[in-house]
Motif scaffolding. Structure first.
Motif, mmCIF file in Angstrom:
data_model
loop_
_atom_site.group_PDB
_atom_site.id
_atom_site.type_symbol
_atom_site.label_atom_id
_atom_site.label_comp_id
_atom_site.label_asym_id
_atom_site.label_seq_id
_atom_site.Cartn_x
_atom_site.Cartn_y
_atom_site.Cartn_z
ATOM 1 N N VAL A 48 0.821 -1.211 0.000
ATOM 2 C CA VAL A 48 0.000 0.000 0.000
ATOM 3 C C VAL A 48 0.856 1.263 0.000
ATOM 4 C CG1 VAL A 48 -2.205 -0.733 1.026
ATOM 5 C CG2 VAL A 48 -0.236 -0.304 2.517
ATOM 6 N N HIS A 49 0.260 2.312 -0.556
ATOM 7 C CA HIS A 49 0.773 3.677 -0.405
ATOM 8 C C HIS A 49 -0.263 4.484 0.346
ATOM 9 C CE1 HIS A 49 2.025 7.788 -1.296
ATOM 10 N NE2 HIS A 49 0.751 8.002 -1.577
ATOM 11 N N GLY A 50 0.188 5.437 1.135
ATOM 12 C CA GLY A 50 -0.727 6.399 1.747
ATOM 13 C C GLY A 50 -0.076 7.763 1.832
ATOM 14 N N SER A 51 -0.852 8.809 1.571
ATOM 15 C CA SER A 51 -0.316 10.176 1.640
ATOM 16 C C SER A 51 0.271 10.440 3.021
ATOM 17 C CB SER A 51 -1.424 11.197 1.389
ATOM 18 O OG SER A 51 -2.117 10.898 0.212
ATOM 19 N N ASP A 52 1.297 11.323 3.064
ATOM 20 C CA ASP A 52 1.951 11.589 4.354
ATOM 21 C C ASP A 52 1.589 12.949 4.952
ATOM 22 O OD1 ASP A 52 3.395 13.254 2.714
ATOM 23 O OD2 ASP A 52 5.257 12.085 2.826
ATOM 24 N N SER A 53 0.726 13.725 4.279
ATOM 25 C CA SER A 53 0.257 15.003 4.847
ATOM 26 C C SER A 53 -1.044 15.382 4.144
ATOM 27 C CB SER A 53 1.302 16.112 4.626
ATOM 28 O OG SER A 53 1.400 16.411 3.240
ATOM 29 N N ASP A 54 -1.801 16.295 4.754
ATOM 30 C CA ASP A 54 -3.047 16.753 4.125
ATOM 31 C C ASP A 54 -2.755 17.418 2.784
ATOM 32 O OD1 ASP A 54 -4.576 15.821 6.206
ATOM 33 O OD2 ASP A 54 -4.791 17.769 7.181
ATOM 34 N N GLU A 55 -1.655 18.185 2.730
ATOM 35 C CA GLU A 55 -1.307 18.873 1.489
ATOM 36 C C GLU A 55 -0.978 17.868 0.386
ATOM 37 O OE1 GLU A 55 2.132 21.386 1.716
ATOM 38 O OE2 GLU A 55 1.877 22.024 -0.370
ATOM 39 N N ASN A 56 -0.154 16.867 0.710
ATOM 40 C CA ASN A 56 0.171 15.855 -0.302
ATOM 41 C C ASN A 56 -1.053 15.024 -0.678
ATOM 42 O OD1 ASN A 56 2.807 16.576 -0.776
ATOM 43 N ND2 ASN A 56 3.622 15.274 0.840
ATOM 44 N N ALA A 57 -1.952 14.810 0.270
ATOM 45 C CA ALA A 57 -3.186 14.083 -0.043
ATOM 46 C C ALA A 57 -3.959 14.812 -1.137
ATOM 47 C CB ALA A 57 -4.042 13.922 1.209
ATOM 48 N N ARG A 58 -4.089 16.126 -0.995
ATOM 49 C CA ARG A 58 -4.813 16.911 -2.006
ATOM 50 C C ARG A 58 -4.130 16.811 -3.372
ATOM 51 N NH1 ARG A 58 -6.331 20.157 2.381
ATOM 52 N NH2 ARG A 58 -4.326 21.206 2.492
ATOM 53 N N ILE A 59 -2.800 16.922 -3.365
ATOM 54 C CA ILE A 59 -2.047 16.854 -4.634
ATOM 55 C C ILE A 59 -2.219 15.475 -5.278
ATOM 56 C CG2 ILE A 59 0.302 16.821 -5.599
ATOM 57 C CD1 ILE A 59 1.015 18.932 -3.364
ATOM 58 N N GLU A 60 -2.108 14.422 -4.459
ATOM 59 C CA GLU A 60 -2.161 13.046 -4.981
ATOM 60 C C GLU A 60 -3.577 12.695 -5.450
ATOM 61 O OE1 GLU A 60 -0.382 10.728 -1.822
ATOM 62 O OE2 GLU A 60 1.607 11.544 -2.247
ATOM 63 N N ILE A 61 -4.608 13.147 -4.727
ATOM 64 C CA ILE A 61 -5.994 12.913 -5.171
ATOM 65 C C ILE A 61 -6.212 13.580 -6.526
ATOM 66 C CG2 ILE A 61 -8.415 13.503 -4.699
ATOM 67 C CD1 ILE A 61 -7.700 13.128 -1.652
ATOM 68 N N ASP A 62 -5.746 14.830 -6.661
ATOM 69 C CA ASP A 62 -5.908 15.552 -7.935
ATOM 70 C C ASP A 62 -5.137 14.886 -9.072
ATOM 71 O OD1 ASP A 62 -7.484 17.394 -6.701
ATOM 72 O OD2 ASP A 62 -5.975 18.977 -6.615
ATOM 73 N N PHE A 63 -4.051 14.198 -8.735
ATOM 74 C CA PHE A 63 -3.225 13.524 -9.756
ATOM 75 C C PHE A 63 -4.011 12.408 -10.436
ATOM 76 C CE2 PHE A 63 0.247 10.855 -11.309
ATOM 77 C CZ PHE A 63 1.240 11.765 -11.660
ATOM 78 N N PHE A 64 -4.904 11.736 -9.698
ATOM 79 C CA PHE A 64 -5.571 10.549 -10.237
ATOM 80 C C PHE A 64 -7.078 10.675 -10.405
ATOM 81 C CE2 PHE A 64 -1.626 8.547 -8.724
ATOM 82 C CZ PHE A 64 -1.295 7.792 -9.847
ATOM 83 N N PHE A 65 -7.712 11.652 -9.759
ATOM 84 C CA PHE A 65 -9.176 11.710 -9.781
ATOM 85 C C PHE A 65 -9.707 13.073 -10.212
ATOM 86 C CE2 PHE A 65 -8.423 8.164 -6.876
ATOM 87 C CZ PHE A 65 -9.356 7.245 -7.321
ATOM 88 N N LYS A 66 -10.804 13.024 -10.985
ATOM 89 C CA LYS A 66 -11.581 14.234 -11.255
ATOM 90 C C LYS A 66 -12.562 14.409 -10.096
ATOM 91 C CE LYS A 66 -11.753 13.281 -16.214
ATOM 92 N NZ LYS A 66 -12.332 12.027 -16.701
ATOM 93 N N PRO A 67 -12.951 15.638 -9.773
ATOM 94 C CA PRO A 67 -13.851 15.852 -8.626
ATOM 95 C C PRO A 67 -15.119 14.995 -8.699
ATOM 96 C CG PRO A 67 -13.042 17.954 -9.451
ATOM 97 C CD PRO A 67 -12.517 16.905 -10.391
ATOM 98 N N GLU A 68 -15.667 14.818 -9.910
ATOM 99 C CA GLU A 68 -16.937 14.077 -10.027
ATOM 100 C C GLU A 68 -16.765 12.574 -9.823
ATOM 101 O OE1 GLU A 68 -15.514 15.925 -12.407
ATOM 102 O OE2 GLU A 68 -15.696 15.001 -14.401
ATOM 103 N N GLU A 69 -15.524 12.083 -9.765
ATOM 104 C CA GLU A 69 -15.287 10.659 -9.503
ATOM 105 C C GLU A 69 -15.277 10.352 -8.003
ATOM 106 O OE1 GLU A 69 -12.552 9.035 -13.102
ATOM 107 O OE2 GLU A 69 -11.548 10.419 -11.738
ATOM 108 N N ILE A 70 -15.345 11.393 -7.193
ATOM 109 C CA ILE A 70 -15.308 11.209 -5.735
ATOM 110 C C ILE A 70 -16.714 11.446 -5.198
ATOM 111 C CG2 ILE A 70 -14.239 11.965 -3.579
ATOM 112 C CD1 ILE A 70 -11.951 13.153 -5.379
ATOM 113 N N VAL A 71 -17.265 10.383 -4.609
ATOM 114 C CA VAL A 71 -18.654 10.464 -4.127
ATOM 115 C C VAL A 71 -18.668 10.054 -2.663
ATOM 116 C CG1 VAL A 71 -21.019 9.697 -4.496
ATOM 117 C CG2 VAL A 71 -19.447 9.815 -6.429
ATOM 118 N N GLY A 72 -18.795 11.013 -1.788
ATOM 119 C CA GLY A 72 -18.674 10.758 -0.347
ATOM 120 C C GLY A 72 -19.950 10.207 0.247
#
Ligand code: ATP
Ligand code: MG
Length: 140
Positions: free
Chosen positions: A116-140
């Motif tokens: 597994v990989h997991g982001s190491d900070s909130d800032e990197n989480a945002r960058i990494e989510i944007d790297f692979f997902f469009k906003p409409e692909e995320i459904v909370g």
């Protein structure tokens, strides 16, 4: 504690051994919710870009080869203090150092093929989510 998001990858060593469900179960048991998920074959360019911070490290070439050696499952996880919660359930980078009950203790093959990989900070989480997902692909 605020509800936040983090980014996760189920790495090729885990998909190869048909552990997508087993890994995801541990993520969910830890209190995280999968709010986006897709199985992809990473390109060399994607892996090099994603792991750009490690470009100068001696293991960079091997890491890129490994991450493109088979399919991965990229996910967005949501929960209270998601980055830390995910890092806690992942366990140490080197499975030899990983605590009992963690994903890497249970499943990782080596320091590189560590499931597994997991982001190491909130800032990197945002960058990494944007790297692979469009906003409409995320459904909370
Ligand atoms: P990740 O970023 O994948 O969540 P991590 O934050 O625990 O893992 P990093 O130091 O960011 O670890 O390293 C990124 C990845 O590079 C590791 O997960 C592992 O796959 C690989 N890696 C790290 N150190 C080594 C090493 N010494 N030899 C080989 N591969 C390594
Ligand atoms: Mg890291």
């Amino acid at each position: 504690m605020a509800v936040t998001r983090t980014f996760s990858i189920i790495k090729p060593d885990a998909t190869r051994r048909n552990l997508t469900g087993a890994v995801t179960a541990k993520l969910e048991e830890s209190g995280l919710r999968v709010v986006a998920s897709k199985r992809i074959q990473m390109t060399k360019e994607q892996a090099e870009g994603f792991y750009g911070v490690h470009r100068e490290r001696p293991f960079f070439g091997d890491l890129v080869s490994f991450m493109t050696s088979g399919p991965v499952v990229v996910q967005v996880l949501e929960g209270e203090d998601a980055v830390k919660r995910n890092r806690d359930v992942m366990g140490a980078t080197n499975p030899a150092d990983a605590a009992e009950g963690t994903i890497r203790k249970a499943f990782a093959e080596s320091i590189e093929a560590n499931s597994v990989h997991g982001s190491d900070s909130d800032e990197n989480a945002r960058i990494e989510i944007d790297f692979f997902f469009k906003p409409e692909e995320i459904v909370g």
